[in-house]
Write an enzyme that holds these catalytic residues in place. Structure first.
Site, PDB file in Angstrom:
ATOM      1  N   MET A 135      17.154   9.456 -29.234  1.00  0.00           N
ATOM      2  CA  MET A 135      16.313  10.505 -29.043  1.00  0.00           C
ATOM      3  C   MET A 135      16.253  11.173 -27.581  1.00  0.00           C
ATOM      4  O   MET A 135      16.359  12.243 -27.222  1.00  0.00           O
ATOM      5  CB  MET A 135      14.885  10.372 -29.712  1.00  0.00           C
ATOM      6  CG  MET A 135      14.684   9.738 -31.082  1.00  0.00           C
ATOM      7  SD  MET A 135      13.108   9.549 -31.635  1.00  0.00           S
ATOM      8  CE  MET A 135      13.056   7.761 -31.757  1.00  0.00           C
ATOM      9  N   GLU A 254       7.566   2.935 -37.350  1.00  0.00           N
ATOM     10  CA  GLU A 254       7.984   2.646 -35.983  1.00  0.00           C
ATOM     11  C   GLU A 254       6.775   2.088 -35.342  1.00  0.00           C
ATOM     12  O   GLU A 254       6.951   1.264 -34.201  1.00  0.00           O
ATOM     13  CB  GLU A 254       8.656   3.781 -35.578  1.00  0.00           C
ATOM     14  CG  GLU A 254       9.992   4.266 -36.352  1.00  0.00           C
ATOM     15  CD  GLU A 254      10.428   5.681 -35.992  1.00  0.00           C
ATOM     16  OE1 GLU A 254      11.411   6.006 -36.802  1.00  0.00           O
ATOM     17  OE2 GLU A 254      10.156   6.127 -34.835  1.00  0.00           O
ATOM     18  N   LEU A 349      -5.089 -17.348 -15.781  1.00  0.00           N
ATOM     19  CA  LEU A 349      -5.443 -18.553 -16.013  1.00  0.00           C
ATOM     20  C   LEU A 349      -4.368 -19.655 -15.893  1.00  0.00           C
ATOM     21  O   LEU A 349      -4.829 -20.930 -15.642  1.00  0.00           O
ATOM     22  CB  LEU A 349      -5.971 -18.929 -17.580  1.00  0.00           C
ATOM     23  CG  LEU A 349      -7.237 -18.041 -17.912  1.00  0.00           C
ATOM     24  CD1 LEU A 349      -7.411 -18.131 -19.409  1.00  0.00           C
ATOM     25  CD2 LEU A 349      -8.576 -18.630 -17.093  1.00  0.00           C
TER      26      LEU A 349
HETATM   27  C1  LIG Z   1      12.654  -0.178 -22.494  1.00  0.00           C
HETATM   28  C2  LIG Z   1      12.702   1.179 -23.251  1.00  0.00           C
HETATM   29  C3  LIG Z   1      13.243   1.538 -24.459  1.00  0.00           C
HETATM   30  C4  LIG Z   1      13.577   2.734 -25.195  1.00  0.00           C
HETATM   31  N1  LIG Z   1      14.112   2.651 -26.098  1.00  0.00           N
HETATM   32  C5  LIG Z   1      14.434   4.015 -26.755  1.00  0.00           C
HETATM   33  C6  LIG Z   1      15.237   4.327 -27.729  1.00  0.00           C
HETATM   34  O1  LIG Z   1      15.744   3.199 -28.311  1.00  0.00           O
HETATM   35  N2  LIG Z   1      15.573   5.416 -28.243  1.00  0.00           N
HETATM   36  C7  LIG Z   1      14.957   6.496 -27.618  1.00  0.00           C
HETATM   37  O2  LIG Z   1      15.266   7.586 -28.085  1.00  0.00           O
HETATM   38  N3  LIG Z   1      14.108   6.387 -26.508  1.00  0.00           N
HETATM   39  C8  LIG Z   1      13.810   5.087 -25.879  1.00  0.00           C
HETATM   40  N4  LIG Z   1      12.893   5.041 -25.093  1.00  0.00           N
HETATM   41  C9  LIG Z   1      12.302   6.362 -24.323  1.00  0.00           C
HETATM   42  C10 LIG Z   1      10.840   6.123 -24.755  1.00  0.00           C
HETATM   43  O3  LIG Z   1      10.647   6.651 -25.824  1.00  0.00           O
HETATM   44  C11 LIG Z   1      10.158   7.405 -23.787  1.00  0.00           C
HETATM   45  O4  LIG Z   1      10.232   6.766 -22.423  1.00  0.00           O
HETATM   46  C12 LIG Z   1       8.757   7.703 -24.084  1.00  0.00           C
HETATM   47  O5  LIG Z   1       8.841   8.553 -25.203  1.00  0.00           O
HETATM   48  C13 LIG Z   1       8.237   8.567 -22.845  1.00  0.00           C
HETATM   49  O6  LIG Z   1       9.075   9.492 -22.289  1.00  0.00           O
HETATM   50  P1  LIG Z   1       9.379   9.868 -20.832  1.00  0.00           P
HETATM   51  O7  LIG Z   1       9.776   8.432 -20.400  1.00  0.00           O
HETATM   52  O8  LIG Z   1      10.292  11.059 -20.896  1.00  0.00           O
HETATM   53  O9  LIG Z   1       8.094   9.992 -20.370  1.00  0.00           O
HETATM   54  P2  LIG Z   1       7.347  11.612 -20.188  1.00  0.00           P
HETATM   55  O10 LIG Z   1       7.220  12.224 -21.482  1.00  0.00           O
HETATM   56  O11 LIG Z   1       7.827  12.335 -18.966  1.00  0.00           O
HETATM   57  O12 LIG Z   1       5.733  11.467 -19.806  1.00  0.00           O
HETATM   58  C14 LIG Z   1       5.273  11.160 -18.556  1.00  0.00           C
HETATM   59  C15 LIG Z   1       3.887  10.652 -18.519  1.00  0.00           C
HETATM   60  O13 LIG Z   1       3.298  11.831 -19.011  1.00  0.00           O
HETATM   61  C16 LIG Z   1       2.367  11.734 -20.216  1.00  0.00           C
HETATM   62  N5  LIG Z   1       2.254  12.695 -21.366  1.00  0.00           N
HETATM   63  C17 LIG Z   1       3.611  13.396 -21.638  1.00  0.00           C
HETATM   64  N6  LIG Z   1       3.087  14.450 -22.449  1.00  0.00           N
HETATM   65  C18 LIG Z   1       1.433  14.343 -22.470  1.00  0.00           C
HETATM   66  C19 LIG Z   1       0.639  15.112 -23.108  1.00  0.00           C
HETATM   67  N7  LIG Z   1       0.821  16.190 -23.891  1.00  0.00           N
HETATM   68  N8  LIG Z   1      -0.654  14.514 -23.109  1.00  0.00           N
HETATM   69  C20 LIG Z   1      -0.955  13.756 -22.245  1.00  0.00           C
HETATM   70  N9  LIG Z   1       0.228  12.922 -21.529  1.00  0.00           N
HETATM   71  C21 LIG Z   1       1.282  13.322 -21.554  1.00  0.00           C
HETATM   72  C22 LIG Z   1       3.089  10.252 -20.837  1.00  0.00           C
HETATM   73  O14 LIG Z   1       1.935   9.820 -21.652  1.00  0.00           O
HETATM   74  C23 LIG Z   1       3.509   9.755 -19.577  1.00  0.00           C
HETATM   75  O15 LIG Z   1       2.279   8.942 -19.245  1.00  0.00           O
HETATM   76  C24 LIG Z   1      12.782   3.716 -24.363  1.00  0.00           C
HETATM   77  C25 LIG Z   1      12.117   3.559 -23.260  1.00  0.00           C
HETATM   78  C26 LIG Z   1      12.069   2.439 -22.658  1.00  0.00           C
HETATM   79  C27 LIG Z   1      11.283   2.357 -21.039  1.00  0.00           C
END
Ligand SMILES: Cc1cc2nc3c(=O)[nH]c(=O)nc-3n(C[C@H](O)[C@H](O)[C@H](O)COP(=O)(O)OP(=O)(O)OC[C@H]3O[C@@H](n4cnc5c(N)ncnc54)[C@H](O)[C@@H]3O)c2cc1C
Length: 389
Positions: A135, A254, A349
């Site tokens: 995604m 999920e 701890l």
């Molecule tokens: C180890 C790991 C495994 C993963 N595995 C998968 C996978 O298998 N498939 C896949 O598709 N993705 C995967 N992901 C991606 C993951 O789902 C995303 O990193 C996550 O959804 C956040 O998106 P972003 O990193 O773009 O952060 P951003 O969307 O850029 O967010 C940055 C910050 O802004 C905050 N924020 C964003 N929008 C809002 C809002 N409307 N209101 C308040 N705060 C907000 C967020 O909470 C966060 O603190 C993985 C990520 C990691 C680190």
């Protein structure tokens, strides 16, 4: 080590009957004997080997909740929960089975045609196919509507173009469900899920296996699609544009499974810490004999018990078909926040030894952190919950 499964002293919920308990025992034994001895090597290599997936398939740990006539074991989410909990209790959290079993396979079961199910599910159950869901993109994480990956129809194929990042199982996966825009003018309604069989996909490239702070043994990766031709028969669902609805429908499970990972790690953290403070001495007494240690562990055990009861209740609701997205978001957000708190206090701890990688609590500390980020960040969980106020 104390038994993480009984550290809270609760009785088994109704949904965890004899067959679920037997599966948990079998999974724990398999993971302890077949995976744990190699886990350090996987952590160093930052990837599992395919043989472990195939062994897990042969042992019946893949696709436990898929129907038997599609190669699965005919179980329910309760069986998936038993496997996910065993993974965290044994401490091999980087093994990407939870996503393969309880996220990828259900998309195919729920939205795939009979032909698609027959083609993919048995191979997912044997480990011949390893699943991933793509995604997230460099420019679209929380805001999935901003996905730019494009699937353009060209006769009986799509031409797929785009980049994905942070994809769990990204180096090993050979079946990837890709979230793509089939009609960019329609926003969310123009989004579709398309299955890419990567072994035969010209133009598909794997990017870096990303260097993470935790879950080292999982191959979280970038994926690139450069004019990849995918048969239109690989679309999930009867028509284009259903992707967003399909994603939304699968969210409760999920989020619940991330809750399973959280509560199981909490239980393991308590188990290893209780053992440790009973052994370690300071000022001529055992660390458990300090009232601060007792009070800290009493607080953590209480919160863990509240968390476990909530998780168990959510599983019961999910099995009955009425776990709503807001409640699933609560279990994800609250349990993963609690997980990070419990692991941090348990590390404290352990004193300096807690900071040493040879102690399991150190790895738990690194592995726990991402739980508040993926599967929808905890901030996004709160947005979902707030909509119900
Ligand atoms: C180890 C790991 C495994 C993963 N595995 C998968 C996978 O298998 N498939 C896949 O598709 N993705 C995967 N992901 C991606 C993951 O789902 C995303 O990193 C996550 O959804 C956040 O998106 P972003 O990193 O773009 O952060 P951003 O969307 O850029 O967010 C940055 C910050 O802004 C905050 N924020 C964003 N929008 C809002 C809002 N409307 N209101 C308040 N705060 C907000 C967020 O909470 C966060 O603190 C993985 C990520 C990691 C680190």
């Amino acid at each position: 080590m104390a038994d993480p499964q009984s550290v809270l002293g609760l009785s088994r919920p109704d949904w965890a009957g004899e067959d679920v308990a037997m599966l948990y025992d079998m999974a724990s034994r398999f993971l302890t004997e077949e995976i744990a001895p190699h886990y350090e090597a996987f952590e160093k290599a930052e990837i599992f080997d395919r043989a472990s997936w195939e062994k897990a398939g042969a042992a019946g740990l893949l696709c436990a909740s898929m129907p038997e006539d599609h190669g699965g074991a005919g179980g329910t989410y309760a069986h998936e929960s038993a496997i996910i909990e065993a993974i965290s209790h044994v401490g091999v959290d980087g093994f990407g089975i939870a996503l393969h079993n309880a996220i990828v396979a259900p998309y195919i079961l729920h939205y795939g045609s009979e032909e698609q199910k027959q083609r993919w599910l048995p191979k997912l159950a044997s480990g011949e196919l390893i699943g991933a869901i793509a995604m997230t993109e460099p420019g679209a994480g929380s805001d999935l509507q901003g996905v730019k990956t494009r699937a353009e129809k060209d006769g009986n194929h799509y031409r797929l173009n785009g980049s994905k990042t942070f994809i769990t199982n990204g180096q090993l996966a050979n079946l990837v469900i890709v979230v793509a825009k089939t009609d960019p003018s329609q926003g969310a309604k123009g989004t579709s899920l398309i299955v890419v069989e990567t072994d035969e996909a010209e133009g598909f490239e794997r990017g870096r296996n990303l260097d993470k702070i935790g879950l080292k043994s999982n191959d979280t990766s970038e994926l690139f699609f450069n004019d990849v031709r995918v048969p239109t028969a690989n679309l999930l669902g009867h028509e284009e544009g259903q992707g967003f609805v399909q994603l939304m429908q699968q969210l409760p499970q999920e989020r619940l499974l991330i809750g399973a990972q959280a509560i199981a790690m909490i239980e393991r953290a308590l188990a290893v810490t209780i053992d440790y403070v009973k052994e370690r001495k300071a000022f001529g007494q055992k660390v458990i004999d300090f009232q601060n240690t007792q009070f800290k562990l009493a607080e953590l055990k209480t919160e863990a018990t509240v968390g476990r009861v909530f998780y168990n209740d959510c599983v019961a609701r999910h099995l009955a078909g009425n776990l709503d997205t807001a409640t699933a978001s609560m279990v994800k957000y609250w349990l993963t926040d609690l997980q990070c708190k419990v692991v941090d206090e348990c590390l404290q701890l352990h004193g300096g030894y807690g900071y040493m990688n040879e102690y399991p609590i150190a790895r738990m500390y690194r592995d726990a952190r991402v739980q508040r980020i993926y599967g929808g960040t905890n901030e996004i969980m709160k947005l979902v919950i707030a909509r119900t106020l």
